[in-house]
Write a protein that holds these residues in place. Structure first.
Motif, PDB file in Angstrom:
ATOM      1  N   PHE A 121       0.820  -1.212   0.000  1.00  0.00           N
ATOM      2  CA  PHE A 121       0.000   0.000   0.000  1.00  0.00           C
ATOM      3  C   PHE A 121       0.857   1.266   0.000  1.00  0.00           C
ATOM      4  N   SER A 122       1.863   1.312   0.860  1.00  0.00           N
ATOM      5  CA  SER A 122       2.677   2.526   0.958  1.00  0.00           C
ATOM      6  C   SER A 122       3.424   2.797  -0.343  1.00  0.00           C
ATOM      7  N   LYS A 123       3.854   1.738  -1.002  1.00  0.00           N
ATOM      8  CA  LYS A 123       4.619   1.944  -2.223  1.00  0.00           C
ATOM      9  C   LYS A 123       3.724   2.149  -3.441  1.00  0.00           C
ATOM     10  N   THR A 124       2.491   1.720  -3.339  1.00  0.00           N
ATOM     11  CA  THR A 124       1.516   2.089  -4.370  1.00  0.00           C
ATOM     12  C   THR A 124       1.297   3.597  -4.338  1.00  0.00           C
ATOM     13  N   LEU A 125       1.200   4.147  -3.122  1.00  0.00           N
ATOM     14  CA  LEU A 125       1.041   5.598  -2.982  1.00  0.00           C
ATOM     15  C   LEU A 125       2.260   6.338  -3.525  1.00  0.00           C
ATOM     16  N   THR A 126       3.430   5.810  -3.264  1.00  0.00           N
ATOM     17  CA  THR A 126       4.640   6.438  -3.769  1.00  0.00           C
ATOM     18  C   THR A 126       4.692   6.395  -5.293  1.00  0.00           C
ATOM     19  N   LEU A 127       4.331   5.259  -5.842  1.00  0.00           N
ATOM     20  CA  LEU A 127       4.303   5.145  -7.298  1.00  0.00           C
ATOM     21  C   LEU A 127       3.341   6.178  -7.887  1.00  0.00           C
ATOM     22  N   GLY A 128       2.205   6.374  -7.219  1.00  0.00           N
ATOM     23  CA  GLY A 128       1.251   7.391  -7.658  1.00  0.00           C
ATOM     24  C   GLY A 128       1.858   8.782  -7.636  1.00  0.00           C
ATOM     25  N   ARG A 129       2.647   9.048  -6.607  1.00  0.00           N
ATOM     26  CA  ARG A 129       3.281  10.357  -6.511  1.00  0.00           C
ATOM     27  C   ARG A 129       4.320  10.552  -7.612  1.00  0.00           C
ATOM     28  N   ILE A 130       5.098   9.525  -7.887  1.00  0.00           N
ATOM     29  CA  ILE A 130       6.148   9.623  -8.897  1.00  0.00           C
ATOM     30  C   ILE A 130       5.565   9.975 -10.267  1.00  0.00           C
ATOM     31  N   VAL A 131       4.406   9.385 -10.591  1.00  0.00           N
ATOM     32  CA  VAL A 131       3.841   9.581 -11.934  1.00  0.00           C
ATOM     33  C   VAL A 131       2.696  10.594 -11.945  1.00  0.00           C
ATOM     34  N   ASN A 132       2.550  11.349 -10.838  1.00  0.00           N
ATOM     35  CA  ASN A 132       1.515  12.380 -10.740  1.00  0.00           C
ATOM     36  C   ASN A 132       0.103  11.797 -10.836  1.00  0.00           C
ATOM     37  N   ARG A 133      -0.104  10.697 -10.126  1.00  0.00           N
ATOM     38  CA  ARG A 133      -1.429  10.070 -10.038  1.00  0.00           C
ATOM     39  C   ARG A 133      -1.718   9.745  -8.564  1.00  0.00           C
ATOM     40  N   GLU A 134      -1.393  10.694  -7.709  1.00  0.00           N
ATOM     41  CA  GLU A 134      -1.472  10.426  -6.268  1.00  0.00           C
ATOM     42  C   GLU A 134      -2.904  10.222  -5.798  1.00  0.00           C
ATOM     43  N   ALA A 135      -3.827  11.030  -6.282  1.00  0.00           N
ATOM     44  CA  ALA A 135      -5.227  10.879  -5.868  1.00  0.00           C
ATOM     45  C   ALA A 135      -5.771   9.518  -6.297  1.00  0.00           C
ATOM     46  N   GLN A 136      -5.426   9.096  -7.504  1.00  0.00           N
ATOM     47  CA  GLN A 136      -5.866   7.791  -7.993  1.00  0.00           C
ATOM     48  C   GLN A 136      -5.258   6.664  -7.162  1.00  0.00           C
ATOM     49  N   ALA A 137      -4.007   6.843  -6.751  1.00  0.00           N
ATOM     50  CA  ALA A 137      -3.346   5.829  -5.928  1.00  0.00           C
ATOM     51  C   ALA A 137      -4.012   5.716  -4.559  1.00  0.00           C
ATOM     52  N   ARG A 138      -4.374   6.864  -3.977  1.00  0.00           N
ATOM     53  CA  ARG A 138      -5.062   6.833  -2.681  1.00  0.00           C
ATOM     54  C   ARG A 138      -6.414   6.125  -2.815  1.00  0.00           C
ATOM     55  N   GLY A 139      -7.123   6.399  -3.895  1.00  0.00           N
ATOM     56  CA  GLY A 139      -8.409   5.743  -4.122  1.00  0.00           C
ATOM     57  C   GLY A 139      -8.261   4.244  -4.278  1.00  0.00           C
ATOM     58  N   LEU A 140      -7.213   3.829  -4.989  1.00  0.00           N
ATOM     59  CA  LEU A 140      -6.960   2.403  -5.179  1.00  0.00           C
ATOM     60  C   LEU A 140      -6.667   1.721  -3.852  1.00  0.00           C
ATOM     61  N   VAL A 141      -5.823   2.328  -3.038  1.00  0.00           N
ATOM     62  CA  VAL A 141      -5.483   1.746  -1.738  1.00  0.00           C
ATOM     63  C   VAL A 141      -6.721   1.620  -0.859  1.00  0.00           C
ATOM     64  N   THR A 142      -7.562   2.632  -0.871  1.00  0.00           N
ATOM     65  CA  THR A 142      -8.800   2.589  -0.078  1.00  0.00           C
ATOM     66  C   THR A 142      -9.689   1.438  -0.519  1.00  0.00           C
ATOM     67  N   ARG A 143      -9.857   1.266  -1.817  1.00  0.00           N
ATOM     68  CA  ARG A 143     -10.697   0.181  -2.336  1.00  0.00           C
ATOM     69  C   ARG A 143     -10.103  -1.183  -2.001  1.00  0.00           C
ATOM     70  N   MET A 144      -8.788  -1.306  -2.135  1.00  0.00           N
ATOM     71  CA  MET A 144      -8.138  -2.581  -1.836  1.00  0.00           C
ATOM     72  C   MET A 144      -8.353  -2.980  -0.384  1.00  0.00           C
ATOM     73  N   LYS A 145      -8.142  -2.018   0.528  1.00  0.00           N
ATOM     74  CA  LYS A 145      -8.301  -2.320   1.956  1.00  0.00           C
ATOM     75  C   LYS A 145      -9.739  -2.664   2.295  1.00  0.00           C
ATOM     76  N   SER A 146     -10.679  -2.000   1.652  1.00  0.00           N
ATOM     77  CA  SER A 146     -12.098  -2.275   1.893  1.00  0.00           C
ATOM     78  C   SER A 146     -12.461  -3.685   1.421  1.00  0.00           C
ATOM     79  N   ASP A 147     -11.989  -4.058   0.237  1.00  0.00           N
ATOM     80  CA  ASP A 147     -12.281  -5.385  -0.301  1.00  0.00           C
ATOM     81  C   ASP A 147     -11.631  -6.483   0.539  1.00  0.00           C
ATOM     82  N   ILE A 148     -10.443  -6.214   1.043  1.00  0.00           N
ATOM     83  CA  ILE A 148      -9.758  -7.180   1.903  1.00  0.00           C
ATOM     84  C   ILE A 148     -10.517  -7.355   3.212  1.00  0.00           C
ATOM     85  N   ALA A 149     -11.022  -6.250   3.751  1.00  0.00           N
ATOM     86  CA  ALA A 149     -11.780  -6.301   5.011  1.00  0.00           C
ATOM     87  C   ALA A 149     -13.027  -7.169   4.872  1.00  0.00           C
ATOM     88  N   ARG A 150     -13.654  -7.156   3.706  1.00  0.00           N
ATOM     89  CA  ARG A 150     -14.856  -7.967   3.483  1.00  0.00           C
ATOM     90  C   ARG A 150     -14.559  -9.452   3.607  1.00  0.00           C
TER      91      ARG A 150
END
Length: 291
Positions: A135-164
């Motif tokens: 998760f932390s490095k997905t966010l970093t990858l988002g920052r590197i390529v200027n897709r940080e908001a999309q990366a945060r959204g992806l991490v949120t969805r992943m954690k939610s699906d895992i929680a289910r």
């Protein structure tokens, strides 16, 4: 299982703190080779030498930036049409340079950074091996390529699906002891690796102790003595042919499962399909929960 799967399991991203609406360049960070790297401007032409990174870039709306990928990148469909740059240990340096990338994303393994940096190309080594790093490095990858908001959204969805899935498996009374094989050498997964955490979240008890490391080579005698109730990642015939393994509980009760190819691939990639990998693994460990 083969070495390709093990290599894929050991490939990934990097870490960096902070969040903002848009990345400010030049961006300086320390990569997973311990190097200080500066990304001068938003990357427009990216070569990804890791299947997990290729998946993540596409999941955060940066697929169009890719101009080349490694030989094993096969998801989503869009990356299969891109030029192939070879594998982690047999990269085609000339082909990579010919794509004129402004960024190449590599693993800490494979030693690609040397020749590419000498060629004047910005190289960032990324490599998540623990669950939290996915998760932390997905966010970093988002920052590197200027897709940080999309990366945060992806991490949120992943954690939610895992929680289910965790809701189903967390309070299971009987959690089998399990051995997960990722390479017939044999290699397995420690409890702190991203795959080891998934195994625990799927409702199993890993026989591999943390002291052995994240992706240890295991003495077959240790597995026999540990006597797991569930064996994953190897077929029953192969397991039964190994010296002493017929005495293992999983062999006696028929709980030896060869993981299907698609699930096997998802399990080995620390990327956006982690929730699907967990669900597939949980269905094997506790099929009664998914009837």
């Amino acid at each position: 299982m083969n070495r390709t799967f093990l290599i894929a399991a050991l490939t990934g991203f990097l870490t960096l703190g902070g969040a903002s609406a848009a990345t400010t360049y030049p961006l300086t960070l320390k990569d997973d080779l311990g190097r200080t790297v500066t990304v001068k401007a938003e990357p427009r032409r990216i070569v990804s030498m890791l299947p997990s990174t290729s998946e993540t870039l596409c999941a955060i709306a940066a697929c169009e930036k890719l101009v080349g990928v490694d030989a094993y990148s096969d998801y989503p469909q869009a990356v299969t049409k891109l030029p192939k740059m070879g594998g982690l240990y047999d990269p085609n340096i000339e082909a990579i340079i010919a794509q004129k990338p402004d960024l190449v994303l590599v693993s800490q393994y494979g030693k690609l950074e040397g020749p590419l940096t000498q060629a004047g190309i910005t190289v960032v080594a990324v490599n998540p091996e623990t669950y939290d790093e996915v998760f932390s490095k997905t966010l970093t990858l988002g920052r590197i390529v200027n897709r940080e908001a999309q990366a945060r959204g992806l991490v949120t969805r992943m954690k939610s699906d895992i929680a289910r899935v965790e809701i189903l498996t967390k309070n299971v009374v009987r959690k089998p002891t399990a051995y997960l094989e990722i390479d017939p050498t044999p290699y397995s997964v420690g409890p702190n690796s991203f795959m080891g955490v998934l195994l625990t979240k799927a409702g199993a008890r890993n026989i591999i102790p943390a002291s052995m490391g994240d992706f240890p080579k295991v003495d077959p005698e240790f597995i026999v003595k540990a006597n797991p109730q569930l064996i994953l990642g190897v077929d029953a015939r192969t397991a039964g042919a190994r010296p002493g393994w017929n005495s293992i509980s999983a062999l006696k009760t028929g709980r030896v499962v060869s993981i299907p190819d698609e699930l096997n691939t998802m399990l080995g990639r620390p990327g956006p399909r982690l929730p699907q990998a967990l669900r597939g693994l949980a269905k094997i460990v506790h099929p009664e929960l998914f009837k």
